[in-house]
Design an enzyme around this catalytic site. Structure first.
Site, PDB file in Angstrom:
ATOM      1  N   PHE A 181      42.776  35.316  33.406  1.00  0.00           N
ATOM      2  CA  PHE A 181      42.355  36.394  34.302  1.00  0.00           C
ATOM      3  C   PHE A 181      41.259  35.866  35.214  1.00  0.00           C
ATOM      4  O   PHE A 181      40.214  35.420  34.753  1.00  0.00           O
ATOM      5  CB  PHE A 181      41.883  37.634  33.546  1.00  0.00           C
ATOM      6  N   ARG A 183      34.196  40.754  43.341  1.00  0.00           N
ATOM      7  CA  ARG A 183      34.947  40.413  44.555  1.00  0.00           C
ATOM      8  C   ARG A 183      34.148  39.494  45.470  1.00  0.00           C
ATOM      9  O   ARG A 183      34.694  38.732  46.248  1.00  0.00           O
ATOM     10  CB  ARG A 183      35.292  41.679  45.354  1.00  0.00           C
ATOM     11  N   ASP A 196      51.684  37.904  40.293  1.00  0.00           N
ATOM     12  CA  ASP A 196      51.583  37.836  38.835  1.00  0.00           C
ATOM     13  C   ASP A 196      52.964  38.174  38.259  1.00  0.00           C
ATOM     14  O   ASP A 196      53.863  37.331  38.283  1.00  0.00           O
ATOM     15  CB  ASP A 196      50.475  38.817  38.418  1.00  0.00           C
ATOM     16  N   ASP A 229      39.043  41.227  41.658  1.00  0.00           N
ATOM     17  CA  ASP A 229      38.068  42.001  40.893  1.00  0.00           C
ATOM     18  C   ASP A 229      38.455  42.169  39.430  1.00  0.00           C
ATOM     19  O   ASP A 229      39.612  41.972  39.060  1.00  0.00           O
ATOM     20  CB  ASP A 229      37.936  43.403  41.476  1.00  0.00           C
ATOM     21  N   ASP A 280      46.680  38.805  47.283  1.00  0.00           N
ATOM     22  CA  ASP A 280      45.768  37.881  46.612  1.00  0.00           C
ATOM     23  C   ASP A 280      46.477  37.042  45.558  1.00  0.00           C
ATOM     24  O   ASP A 280      46.357  35.828  45.526  1.00  0.00           O
ATOM     25  CB  ASP A 280      44.564  38.645  45.998  1.00  0.00           C
TER      26      ASP A 280
HETATM   27  P1  XMP Z   1      51.844  41.915  39.890  1.00  0.00           P
HETATM   28  O1  XMP Z   1      51.919  41.860  38.386  1.00  0.00           O
HETATM   29  O2  XMP Z   1      52.356  43.214  40.431  1.00  0.00           O
HETATM   30  O3  XMP Z   1      50.298  41.875  40.142  1.00  0.00           O
HETATM   31  O4  XMP Z   1      52.448  40.699  40.532  1.00  0.00           O
HETATM   32  C1  XMP Z   1      49.735  41.727  41.343  1.00  0.00           C
HETATM   33  C2  XMP Z   1      48.404  42.410  41.377  1.00  0.00           C
HETATM   34  O5  XMP Z   1      47.768  42.434  40.078  1.00  0.00           O
HETATM   35  C3  XMP Z   1      46.415  42.097  40.175  1.00  0.00           C
HETATM   36  N1  XMP Z   1      46.153  40.891  39.360  1.00  0.00           N
HETATM   37  C4  XMP Z   1      44.958  40.326  39.163  1.00  0.00           C
HETATM   38  N2  XMP Z   1      43.743  40.675  39.635  1.00  0.00           N
HETATM   39  N3  XMP Z   1      42.788  38.843  38.497  1.00  0.00           N
HETATM   40  C5  XMP Z   1      42.662  39.924  39.303  1.00  0.00           C
HETATM   41  O6  XMP Z   1      41.559  40.212  39.734  1.00  0.00           O
HETATM   42  C6  XMP Z   1      43.962  38.425  37.982  1.00  0.00           C
HETATM   43  O7  XMP Z   1      44.010  37.413  37.260  1.00  0.00           O
HETATM   44  C7  XMP Z   1      45.107  39.224  38.333  1.00  0.00           C
HETATM   45  N4  XMP Z   1      46.432  39.127  38.025  1.00  0.00           N
HETATM   46  C8  XMP Z   1      47.035  40.172  38.683  1.00  0.00           C
HETATM   47  C9  XMP Z   1      46.153  41.858  41.649  1.00  0.00           C
HETATM   48  O8  XMP Z   1      45.617  43.029  42.205  1.00  0.00           O
HETATM   49  C10 XMP Z   1      47.494  41.612  42.275  1.00  0.00           C
HETATM   50  O9  XMP Z   1      47.607  42.043  43.609  1.00  0.00           O
END
Ligand code: XMP
Length: 207
Positions: free
Chosen positions: A169, A182, A120, A176, A117
């Protein structure tokens, strides 16, 4: 596709169904833009994978809506499998990664396309890529709907990116907060007071 600031602010005004106004500050990416962009991503992916044995590996659960729409745009034979990854942090923070559902299908020799999705910090995609590479696929590429570049740790990038977004966020369209939101049909910005009381809209979540 980067979102320009004026457009972003325009999208943040209104367009929220009354029942969701309490928690969602605004619409960042409306349904129509999601569909247009996913159609283009599908075309690019189909062109790159022509004639190959493709295994789509989707990360649960944030990809549910994105995957369903993307798959319908991939008009070639492929297999789909799911990997469960959870990040145990508090609130909006990224924490320790735990795999809670393993792959069922054979990865060896397949051209793997990992679908997530949001990219980050990059911790999740890096761990997933390493795990799949150990299973000896013919190739591996990554596809994310959203990319929050500001938060990246290290130099990981996705091969296919839907939208670059600021460090806000976001929820909806599969994403979620505490397992809620979701089912929103758009990508929305959560009101900071929902996840971090006493913060203003544009300020970053605390980590
Ligand atoms: P990383 O930091 O490992 O993060 O790249 C990836 C996972 O973190 C969650 N994520 C979010 N979920 N809104 C969300 O609902 C956000 O703004 C957000 N930023 C990170 C997500 O599960 C993703 O796969």
């Amino acid at each position: 596709m980067p979102l320009s600031k004026p457009r972003l602010i325009k999208e943040l005004i209104g367009r929220i169904p009354p029942s969701q106004r309490a928690d969602v500050a605004g619409v960042l990416i409306p349904e129509v833009d999601l569909q247009k962009r996913i159609a283009l991503m599908g075309k690019a992916i189909a062109k790159d994978y022509k004639g190959k044995d493709v295994l789509v590996v989707s990360l649960l659960s944030g990809t549910v809506l994105f995957l369903a729409d993307l798959l319908r745009r991939l008009e070639f034979p492929l297999r789909v499998d799911f990997l469960g990854v959870s990040s145990y942090g508090s609130g909006t923070e990224s924490g320790k990664l735990v795999f809670n559902k393993e792959l069922k299908l054979d990865v060896r020799g397949a051209h793997v396309l990992v679908v997530d999705d949001i990219l980050d910090t990059g911790k999740t995609l890096r761990a997933v890529t390493e795990k799949i590479l150990a299973l000896k696929p013919a190739s591996i590429r990554t596809c994310v709907l959203l990319d929050k570049k500001e938060r990246r740790v290290g130099n990981i990038e996705a091969d296919y990116v839907g939208f670059q977004i600021p460090d806000w966020f976001v929820v909806g369209y599969g994403l979620d907060f505490a397992e809620r939101y979701r089912n929103l049909p758009y990508v929305g910005v959560l009101k900071p007071e929902v996840y971090a009381p006493k913060q203003s809209l544009i300020r970053k979540p605390s980590r």
